[in-house]
Design a protein around this motif. Structure first.
Motif, PDB file in Angstrom:
ATOM      1  N   UNK A  39       0.867  -1.226  -0.263  1.00  0.00           N
ATOM      2  CA  UNK A  39      -0.004   0.181  -0.028  1.00  0.00           C
ATOM      3  C   UNK A  39       0.818   1.309   0.010  1.00  0.00           C
ATOM      4  N   UNK A  40       0.800   1.897  -0.817  1.00  0.00           N
ATOM      5  CA  UNK A  40       1.493   3.149  -0.911  1.00  0.00           C
ATOM      6  C   UNK A  40       0.357   4.655  -0.219  1.00  0.00           C
ATOM      7  N   UNK A  41       1.212   5.396   0.591  1.00  0.00           N
ATOM      8  CA  UNK A  41       0.363   6.574   1.167  1.00  0.00           C
ATOM      9  C   UNK A  41       1.366   7.623   0.234  1.00  0.00           C
ATOM     10  N   UNK A  42       0.445   8.588  -0.091  1.00  0.00           N
ATOM     11  CA  UNK A  42       0.880  10.030  -0.641  1.00  0.00           C
ATOM     12  C   UNK A  42       0.200  11.125   0.109  1.00  0.00           C
ATOM     13  N   UNK A  43       0.534  12.211  -0.318  1.00  0.00           N
ATOM     14  CA  UNK A  43      -0.130  13.466   0.150  1.00  0.00           C
ATOM     15  C   UNK A  43      -0.743  14.183  -0.798  1.00  0.00           C
ATOM     16  N   UNK A  44      -2.215  14.563  -0.879  1.00  0.00           N
ATOM     17  CA  UNK A  44      -2.740  15.352  -1.941  1.00  0.00           C
ATOM     18  C   UNK A  44      -2.250  16.837  -1.709  1.00  0.00           C
ATOM     19  N   UNK A  45      -2.260  17.584  -2.762  1.00  0.00           N
ATOM     20  CA  UNK A  45      -2.085  19.182  -2.447  1.00  0.00           C
ATOM     21  C   UNK A  45      -2.198  19.813  -1.528  1.00  0.00           C
ATOM     22  N   UNK A  46      -3.873  19.202  -1.127  1.00  0.00           N
ATOM     23  CA  UNK A  46      -4.451  20.035   0.040  1.00  0.00           C
ATOM     24  C   UNK A  46      -4.102  19.683   1.324  1.00  0.00           C
ATOM     25  N   UNK A  47      -3.198  18.643   1.351  1.00  0.00           N
ATOM     26  CA  UNK A  47      -2.812  17.894   2.640  1.00  0.00           C
ATOM     27  C   UNK A  47      -3.344  16.683   3.248  1.00  0.00           C
ATOM     28  N   UNK A  48      -4.277  16.346   2.436  1.00  0.00           N
ATOM     29  CA  UNK A  48      -5.109  15.196   2.792  1.00  0.00           C
ATOM     30  C   UNK A  48      -4.436  13.953   2.257  1.00  0.00           C
ATOM     31  N   UNK A  49      -4.391  12.833   3.224  1.00  0.00           N
ATOM     32  CA  UNK A  49      -3.745  11.617   2.931  1.00  0.00           C
ATOM     33  C   UNK A  49      -4.539  10.983   1.471  1.00  0.00           C
ATOM     34  N   UNK A  50      -3.612  10.212   0.780  1.00  0.00           N
ATOM     35  CA  UNK A  50      -4.162   9.168  -0.118  1.00  0.00           C
ATOM     36  C   UNK A  50      -3.516   7.740  -0.164  1.00  0.00           C
ATOM     37  N   UNK A  51      -4.400   6.819  -0.030  1.00  0.00           N
ATOM     38  CA  UNK A  51      -3.573   5.557   0.076  1.00  0.00           C
ATOM     39  C   UNK A  51      -4.373   4.592  -0.801  1.00  0.00           C
ATOM     40  N   UNK A  52      -3.287   3.787  -1.449  1.00  0.00           N
ATOM     41  CA  UNK A  52      -3.680   2.834  -2.588  1.00  0.00           C
ATOM     42  C   UNK A  52      -2.797   1.501  -2.584  1.00  0.00           C
ATOM     43  N   UNK A  53      -3.569   0.266  -2.784  1.00  0.00           N
ATOM     44  CA  UNK A  53      -2.849  -0.869  -3.051  1.00  0.00           C
ATOM     45  C   UNK A  53      -2.054  -0.624  -4.457  1.00  0.00           C
ATOM     46  N   UNK A  54      -1.081  -1.425  -4.560  1.00  0.00           N
ATOM     47  CA  UNK A  54      -0.153  -1.675  -5.836  1.00  0.00           C
ATOM     48  C   UNK A  54       0.670  -2.653  -5.677  1.00  0.00           C
ATOM     49  N   UNK A  55       1.377  -2.932  -6.801  1.00  0.00           N
ATOM     50  CA  UNK A  55       2.496  -4.113  -6.906  1.00  0.00           C
ATOM     51  C   UNK A  55       3.995  -3.468  -6.684  1.00  0.00           C
ATOM     52  N   UNK A  56       4.777  -4.085  -5.880  1.00  0.00           N
ATOM     53  CA  UNK A  56       6.051  -3.468  -5.816  1.00  0.00           C
ATOM     54  C   UNK A  56       7.065  -4.547  -6.307  1.00  0.00           C
ATOM     55  N   UNK A  57       8.401  -4.054  -6.678  1.00  0.00           N
ATOM     56  CA  UNK A  57       9.534  -4.898  -6.669  1.00  0.00           C
ATOM     57  C   UNK A  57      10.518  -4.361  -6.125  1.00  0.00           C
ATOM     58  N   UNK A  58      11.131  -5.304  -5.238  1.00  0.00           N
ATOM     59  CA  UNK A  58      12.332  -4.851  -4.484  1.00  0.00           C
ATOM     60  C   UNK A  58      13.608  -5.305  -5.187  1.00  0.00           C
ATOM     61  N   UNK A  59      14.316  -4.152  -5.352  1.00  0.00           N
ATOM     62  CA  UNK A  59      15.636  -4.400  -6.204  1.00  0.00           C
ATOM     63  C   UNK A  59      16.837  -3.519  -5.968  1.00  0.00           C
ATOM     64  N   UNK A  60      17.938  -3.683  -5.664  1.00  0.00           N
ATOM     65  CA  UNK A  60      18.935  -2.941  -5.457  1.00  0.00           C
ATOM     66  C   UNK A  60      18.631  -1.986  -4.264  1.00  0.00           C
ATOM     67  N   UNK A  61      18.115  -2.853  -3.148  1.00  0.00           N
ATOM     68  CA  UNK A  61      17.800  -1.908  -1.904  1.00  0.00           C
ATOM     69  C   UNK A  61      17.028  -0.866  -1.738  1.00  0.00           C
ATOM     70  N   UNK A  62      15.699  -0.790  -2.801  1.00  0.00           N
ATOM     71  CA  UNK A  62      14.989  -0.078  -2.785  1.00  0.00           C
ATOM     72  C   UNK A  62      13.728  -0.678  -3.314  1.00  0.00           C
ATOM     73  N   UNK A  63      12.402  -0.082  -3.004  1.00  0.00           N
ATOM     74  CA  UNK A  63      11.062  -0.577  -3.228  1.00  0.00           C
ATOM     75  C   UNK A  63      10.739   0.263  -4.833  1.00  0.00           C
TER      76      UNK A  63
END
Length: 172
Positions: A39-63
């Protein structure tokens, strides 16, 4: 692929059973690499949070994750690149849940995009086959921007025994 830099590991005794020690980074890293969904959490321009599921790949020490340029999370990242990615077992009595804090950076390097496209297909199968492009990835449904999140701080919430481990990564 594993992390090349070992984080500083700490356990917070306020949030665990007496005597519960820190979980090893290798356990959290393996969970990040194998997680079928995050799940990724980002911040909308007005400051409200936004959370959504997604697929991730772990590679070279980063998601890594990808998203369409017009999607809310991509638009949020234009004004605030700070993100939180979470994954785990989602049970109160067993497993490990992991929270990754960091800054999302666009991936534009062609060789890196080719490697990431291969990693997505290897992890999720041919339905997630991407063609690297100038902007990121393309597939029959459109195009996607690709982002990398190098962990700054990662929290591990373990159950049985319960403990909270914090891993801090040196910043370049």
């Amino acid at each position: 692929m594993t992390t090349t830099v070992e984080p500083v590991t700490e356990v917070d005794p306020r949030y665990g059973e007496t005597g519960a020690g820190p979980r090893p980074w290798a356990e959290a890293e393996a969970l990040l690499a194998a997680a079928p969904l995050s799940w990724v959490s980002t911040v909308r321009p007005d400051g409200r949070p936004h959370v959504t599921p997604l697929l991730t790949v772990w590679r070279d020490g980063a998601l890594h994750f990808c998203t369409g340029a017009a999607e809310r999370k991509a638009r949020n990242l234009e004004t605030n690149a700070e993100v939180v990615l979470t994954t785990g077992g989602n049970r109160w009595d067993e497993g490990l849940d992991v929270v990754v804090e960091g800054t999302a950076e666009r991936v534009r390097d062609r060789a890196e995009l080719v490697a990431l496209a291969g990693a997505w297909e290897k992890k999720y199968g041919p339905v997630w086959r991407f063609e690297p492009t100038e902007e990121g990835f393309a597939d029959p449904h459109g195009s996607a921007l690709v982002f990398r999140v190098r962990p700054r701080t990662v929290f591990g919430f373990a159950k049985s025994p319960s403990s909270q481990t914090r891993w801090r990564f040196p910043q370049a």
